[in-house]
Scaffold this motif. Structure first.
Motif, short mmCIF file in Angstrom:
data_model
loop_
_atom_site.label_atom_id
_atom_site.label_comp_id
_atom_site.label_asym_id
_atom_site.label_seq_id
_atom_site.Cartn_x
_atom_site.Cartn_y
_atom_site.Cartn_z
N SER A 1 0.85 -1.18 0.00
CA SER A 1 0.00 0.00 0.00
C SER A 1 0.89 1.24 0.00
O SER A 1 2.12 1.14 0.00
N TRP A 2 0.25 2.40 0.00
CA TRP A 2 0.97 3.68 -0.03
C TRP A 2 0.70 4.46 1.24
O TRP A 2 -0.41 4.47 1.75
N SER A 3 1.74 5.11 1.74
CA SER A 3 1.66 5.84 3.00
C SER A 3 2.32 7.20 2.83
O SER A 3 3.23 7.37 2.01
N GLU A 4 1.87 8.17 3.61
CA GLU A 4 2.52 9.47 3.60
C GLU A 4 3.81 9.47 4.43
O GLU A 4 4.56 10.44 4.40
N SER A 5 4.05 8.37 5.16
CA SER A 5 5.28 8.23 5.95
C SER A 5 6.16 7.15 5.34
O SER A 5 5.65 6.15 4.83
#
Length: 217
Positions: free
Chosen positions: A142-146
């Motif tokens: 998945s994609w994360s801002e961190s």
């Protein structure tokens, strides 16, 4: 083109029309001003905090965004997902990693083992879920801002690979693509061998960098 970073002794001035963008403490890269991921430092509570920022890419008429220098599209090259491109399920947001149509292809760079998506001005980091136990054969991405805190992404040639010291993967370039109930093509790390014991409904894939000017079918 590198233009700075800890230990860098080469040129620090970029060609006309390009700027030197800080990707991290060890690496700065010459990129056009309109398509960059960089780091700025701001004061927070009497100290300082590094914040990664990105600016949006420009769109090609009738197709995907024009590929920014230093970036790659990432796509599958085999049926049933031939030339489906990596992106976020909800485009340009922190959501599941999926394969989608060329017009919606995202753009990526790997820096210090982090796979970073330039999501129209926001850097999103690829995150692979933790393995619950040794019977688990696939891990959702998945994609994360961190940034990710474990695991390492690399390109081997143009092939995307992921590894982590705690898991002995026989093939670090093996991936699964599995549709969910809504038809989204969710991307998973395959912890086993490519094209072996494939879960029902999923497809084995290797996924590859593509550096054409736009994403093509």
């Amino acid at each position: 083109m590198q233009c700075g970073g800890i230990g860098w002794s080469g040129a620090t001035i970029c060609p006309s029309g390009w700027t030197c963008n800080v990707l991290n403490s060890w690496y700065s890269q010459c990129l056009p001003g309109a398509s960059t991921i960089g780091t700025t430092t701001t004061s927070v509570g009497g100290g300082s905090e590094s914040i990664t920022t990105a600016t949006s890419t420009t769109s090609a008429s009738g197709g995907s965004a024009t590929l920014a220098p230093g970036y790659s599209f990432i796509r599958a090259v085999e049926d049933p997902n031939f030339h489906k491109y990596l992106r976020s399920e909800i485009i340009n947001t922190a959501s599941d990693a999926v394969l989608g149509e060329p017009a919606d292809a995202a753009q990526f760079v790997i820096t210090n083992g982090q796979l970073i998506q330039n999501a129209a001005g926001t850097p999103l980091y690829a995150i692979v879920e933790e393995r619950a136990n040794d019977t688990v054969v696939m891990l959702k991405m998945s994609w994360s801002e961190s940034p990710a805190t474990s695991g390492t992404f690399v390109f081997s040639g143009d092939t995307l690979e992921w590894s982590i010291p705690t898991i002995d993967r026989p093939q670090t370039n093996a991936w699964y693509v599995c549709p969910d109930d809504e038809g989204n093509l969710i991307v998973y790390v395959n912890l086993g061998y490519y094209d072996y014991n494939t879960p029902a409904g999923c497809a084995d894939e290797t996924i590859h960098a593509y550096t054409g000017s736009t994403a093509t079918a």
